[in-house]
Design an enzyme around this catalytic site. Structure first.
Site, PDB file in Angstrom:
ATOM      1  N   GLY A 256      17.638  55.966 105.238  1.00 50.14           N
ATOM      2  CA  GLY A 256      16.262  56.117 104.775  1.00 50.14           C
ATOM      3  C   GLY A 256      15.794  57.550 104.648  1.00 50.14           C
ATOM      4  O   GLY A 256      14.635  57.792 104.294  1.00 50.14           O
ATOM      5  N   GLU A 298      22.875  56.147 109.058  1.00 49.59           N
ATOM      6  CA  GLU A 298      23.493  55.576 107.858  1.00 49.59           C
ATOM      7  C   GLU A 298      22.875  56.149 106.572  1.00 49.59           C
ATOM      8  O   GLU A 298      22.221  55.434 105.809  1.00 49.59           O
ATOM      9  CB  GLU A 298      23.304  54.064 107.853  1.00 49.59           C
ATOM     10  CG  GLU A 298      23.834  53.377 109.098  1.00 49.59           C
ATOM     11  CD  GLU A 298      23.530  51.883 109.090  1.00 49.59           C
ATOM     12  OE1 GLU A 298      23.647  51.199 110.030  1.00 49.59           O
ATOM     13  OE2 GLU A 298      23.155  51.407 108.133  1.00 49.59           O
ATOM     14  N   GLY A 300      22.402  57.321 102.800  1.00 47.34           N
ATOM     15  CA  GLY A 300      22.973  57.039 101.479  1.00 47.34           C
ATOM     16  C   GLY A 300      22.364  58.017 100.490  1.00 47.34           C
ATOM     17  O   GLY A 300      22.963  59.000 100.068  1.00 47.34           O
ATOM     18  N   ARG A 301      21.079  57.759 100.181  1.00 44.74           N
ATOM     19  CA  ARG A 301      20.354  58.544  99.186  1.00 44.74           C
ATOM     20  C   ARG A 301      20.406  60.051  99.477  1.00 44.74           C
ATOM     21  O   ARG A 301      20.617  60.854  98.559  1.00 44.74           O
ATOM     22  CB  ARG A 301      18.891  58.091  99.203  1.00 44.74           C
ATOM     23  CG  ARG A 301      18.015  58.654  98.117  1.00 44.74           C
ATOM     24  CD  ARG A 301      16.562  58.263  98.389  1.00 44.74           C
ATOM     25  NE  ARG A 301      16.414  56.858  98.684  1.00 44.74           N
ATOM     26  CZ  ARG A 301      16.239  55.910  97.785  1.00 44.74           C
ATOM     27  NH1 ARG A 301      16.158  56.233  96.527  1.00 44.74           N
ATOM     28  NH2 ARG A 301      16.115  54.652  98.154  1.00 44.74           N
ATOM     29  N   ARG A 337      14.929  51.577  88.632  1.00 45.98           N
ATOM     30  CA  ARG A 337      14.016  51.993  89.699  1.00 45.98           C
ATOM     31  C   ARG A 337      12.560  52.188  89.237  1.00 45.98           C
ATOM     32  O   ARG A 337      11.641  51.799  89.954  1.00 45.98           O
ATOM     33  CB  ARG A 337      14.531  53.259  90.404  1.00 45.98           C
ATOM     34  CG  ARG A 337      15.867  53.020  91.138  1.00 45.98           C
ATOM     35  CD  ARG A 337      16.307  54.215  91.957  1.00 45.98           C
ATOM     36  NE  ARG A 337      15.460  54.461  93.087  1.00 45.98           N
ATOM     37  CZ  ARG A 337      14.591  55.444  93.187  1.00 45.98           C
ATOM     38  NH1 ARG A 337      14.448  56.310  92.191  1.00 45.98           N
ATOM     39  NH2 ARG A 337      13.844  55.584  94.259  1.00 45.98           N
ATOM     40  N   TYR A 341      10.066  49.824  91.399  1.00 39.31           N
ATOM     41  CA  TYR A 341       9.055  50.346  92.309  1.00 39.31           C
ATOM     42  C   TYR A 341       8.418  51.653  91.858  1.00 39.31           C
ATOM     43  O   TYR A 341       8.104  52.520  92.673  1.00 39.31           O
ATOM     44  CB  TYR A 341       9.564  50.446  93.765  1.00 39.31           C
ATOM     45  CG  TYR A 341      11.022  50.751  93.961  1.00 39.31           C
ATOM     46  CD1 TYR A 341      11.895  49.748  94.371  1.00 39.31           C
ATOM     47  CD2 TYR A 341      11.540  52.020  93.760  1.00 39.31           C
ATOM     48  CE1 TYR A 341      13.238  50.010  94.575  1.00 39.31           C
ATOM     49  CE2 TYR A 341      12.874  52.289  93.966  1.00 39.31           C
ATOM     50  CZ  TYR A 341      13.724  51.275  94.377  1.00 39.31           C
ATOM     51  OH  TYR A 341      15.062  51.536  94.581  1.00 39.31           O
ATOM     52  N   CYS A 366      14.885  45.008  75.861  1.00 42.00           N
ATOM     53  CA  CYS A 366      13.831  44.152  75.321  1.00 42.00           C
ATOM     54  C   CYS A 366      12.781  43.828  76.381  1.00 42.00           C
ATOM     55  O   CYS A 366      12.590  42.645  76.731  1.00 42.00           O
ATOM     56  CB  CYS A 366      14.456  42.893  74.748  1.00 42.00           C
ATOM     57  SG  CYS A 366      15.675  43.273  73.491  1.00 42.00           S
ATOM     58  N   GLU A 367      12.179  44.819  76.940  1.00 43.28           N
ATOM     59  CA  GLU A 367      11.123  44.693  77.944  1.00 43.28           C
ATOM     60  C   GLU A 367      10.151  45.837  77.703  1.00 43.28           C
ATOM     61  O   GLU A 367      10.579  46.993  77.656  1.00 43.28           O
ATOM     62  CB  GLU A 367      11.683  44.886  79.369  1.00 43.28           C
ATOM     63  CG  GLU A 367      12.602  43.813  79.875  1.00 43.28           C
ATOM     64  CD  GLU A 367      11.870  42.596  80.385  1.00 43.28           C
ATOM     65  OE1 GLU A 367      10.691  42.739  80.771  1.00 43.28           O
ATOM     66  OE2 GLU A 367      12.471  41.503  80.372  1.00 43.28           O
ATOM     67  N   TYR A 396      21.706  54.675  94.001  1.00 46.08           N
ATOM     68  CA  TYR A 396      21.129  53.404  93.547  1.00 46.08           C
ATOM     69  C   TYR A 396      20.925  53.367  92.028  1.00 46.08           C
ATOM     70  O   TYR A 396      20.021  52.708  91.544  1.00 46.08           O
ATOM     71  CB  TYR A 396      19.806  53.105  94.286  1.00 46.08           C
ATOM     72  CG  TYR A 396      19.993  53.089  95.781  1.00 46.08           C
ATOM     73  CD1 TYR A 396      20.633  52.030  96.407  1.00 46.08           C
ATOM     74  CD2 TYR A 396      19.571  54.151  96.573  1.00 46.08           C
ATOM     75  CE1 TYR A 396      20.842  52.024  97.785  1.00 46.08           C
ATOM     76  CE2 TYR A 396      19.776  54.153  97.949  1.00 46.08           C
ATOM     77  CZ  TYR A 396      20.412  53.088  98.537  1.00 46.08           C
ATOM     78  OH  TYR A 396      20.619  53.093  99.893  1.00 46.08           O
TER      79      TYR A 396
END
Ligand SMILES: Cc1ncc(COP(=O)(O)O)c(C=O)c1O
Length: 437
Positions: A256, A298, A300-301, A337, A341, A366-367, A396
């Protein structure tokens, strides 16, 4: 003498300045090109096509080493979900990190990388029977249990005292987006500390003869900026250790750690974290008279996010009533992403400058919500064929990519010392067709 000629002589660069902290280490503007890991972005776009996810190997390695250097007594576990790729797992293995995986699929990548089972941790709020069997077969060193059902299921499947950690929801508000805040009560992850479920989980694991409880785990959320949130988690977790009456050897504080996405956003204060968490842990353990457990983290980012840059090619420019839409050849399939969010990004045109004008960069899907970046400045004459670069896309992105609209997922191209090589190849139509009857 013009101002442009004068500036170098007084030590000022006339080259466009890159936003600090967002780009891979050493990325610079040369002429009109952007150079990443010693390789010009225009060459990468021409050689590997677009969209293309570029990953600077040295930045990844340096960020990983920053964790092991700041936390020499801790076990640093790379969050494999942030960038699932055997080559990246090999880099982590060679640097002495451990690895967390969240499914049999991520475990298969770890196996392909030859990652030692003795340094693999299995996570997930749901682990299917297949996930658990694959983990037991490979002999992963720890499984983090997340529900009473899973404790019973794992207890029945495991042999030889499988090492287990319990995922606890400590009730800490890490002040992040609701979709990525995982430490607060009343959500799908972990056993609640406040309700007594975490204590009950300790008893249930201890009752299983095939399991051995070695640790407690918590993960308070993503993009956590404040060390104080981790200190609070430590206080609560040590309280639990003291009340559970079982020797707990390991305390896993999850990941995190924040990474900057926009100019001015901070990088995580890793040294402050190391000092303050160590101090709080020692103090709380003394207070509660329990042995100090070994800490696991842990990340990641914080290791991979700013090592990544995505290159897109502009396909069309449309002047709307109040906005200019710059449509590129990727979108929510390689970066969901913003839609998930509300994540925001910087966008830079590669190859030339010019008077800037605010535009909205949209994807090809198509959104209507397929928007990569709102209101970002690009040269007013941006046109089809231009290459755009988006930094902070190492974490991610490959992991969350889909093939919506049957658009093949982009490659991941590692750059180092002026050379480039794909470590994930582009998904082809043959790949897509292989799954259909
Ligand atoms: C259990 C666990 N550990 C570590 C991580 C990695 O988080 P980050 O990439 O924000 O460091 C996650 C992310 O979801 C997680 O769920």
């Amino acid at each position: 003498m013009t101002l442009a000629e004068l500036l170098p002589s007084i030590g000022c660069s006339t080259e466009p300045v890159l936003e600090e902290g967002l780009w891979p280490d050493g990325t610079h503007v040369s002429g009109s090109d952007l150079v990443i890991g010693g390789v010009p972005a225009t060459r990468l776009a021409a050689q590997f096509g677009t969209p293309c996810q570029v990953l600077d190997e040295m930045t990844v390695r340096r960020r990983a080493q920053a964790f092991t250097a700041a936390l020499p007594d801790a076990e640093v576990v790379f969050a494999g979900k942030s960038l699932p790729c055997p080559e990246v797992y090999r880099w982590m293995a060679s640097l002495g990190l451990s690895l967390d995986v969240s499914s049999a699929g991520e475990l298969a990548l770890a196996r392909a990388a030859g990652f030692p089972a003795s340094r693999i941790v299995l996570h997930g709020n749901v682990k299917t029977g297949e996930d658990l069997k694959a983990a037991l077969e490979y002999g992963v060193s720890r499984i983090v249990v997340d529900s009473f059902d899973e404790i019973a299921q794992l207890g029945a499947l495991a042999r030889h005292g499988q090492h287990v950690m319990i995922r606890v929801t400590p009730g800490v508000d890490a002040h992040t987006h609701a979709a990525i805040a995982t430490g607060v009560e009343d959500q799908k992850f972990g056993f609640s500390l406040a309700s007594g479920a975490a204590l009950e989980a300790v008893l249930r694991v201890v009752e299983q003869p095939s399991l051995r409880l070695v640790g407690l785990h918590c993960h308070i959320g993503s993009q956590v900026r404040h060390v104080a949130s981790y200190e609070e988690a430590v206080r609560r977790m040590v309280g639990l250790i003291a009340s559970c009456g079982v020797r707990i050897e390991q305390l896993d504080l999850g990941g995190g750690f924040c990474a900057p996405y926009l100019p001015g956003e901070p990088s995580f204060d890793l040294f402050g974290f190391a000092q303050r968490v160590r101090g709080t842990l020692n103090y709380e353990c003394r207070l509660h008279r329990v042995p100090v457990p070994r800490v696991l983290v842990e990340p990641g980012r914080a290791i991979v996010a700013n090592a990544g840059v995505t290159l897109y090619r502009v396909c069309a420019v449309k002047r709307g009533v109040s906005r200019t839409f710059v449509a590129v050849d990727g979108g929510m399939s390689d970066n969901p992403r913003p839609a998930l969010y509300g994540a925001q990004y910087v966008v830079r045109l590669v190859g030339r400058g010019g008077k800037l004008h605010p535009v909205t960069v949209v994807g090809r899907h198509c959104e209507a919500g397929d928007v990569l970046a709102e209101n970002v400045p690009l040269p007013a004459d941006v046109h089809a064929g231009d290459v755009l670069a988006v930094p902070a896309t190492g974490a991610y992105h490959h992991a969350l990519a889909s093939n919506y609209n049957q658009v093949g997922r982009p490659p991941v191209v590692a750059v180092a010392d002026g050379t480039a090589r794909p470590i994930v190849r582009r998904e082809t139509e043959e790949d897509l067709l292989r799954r259909y009857a």
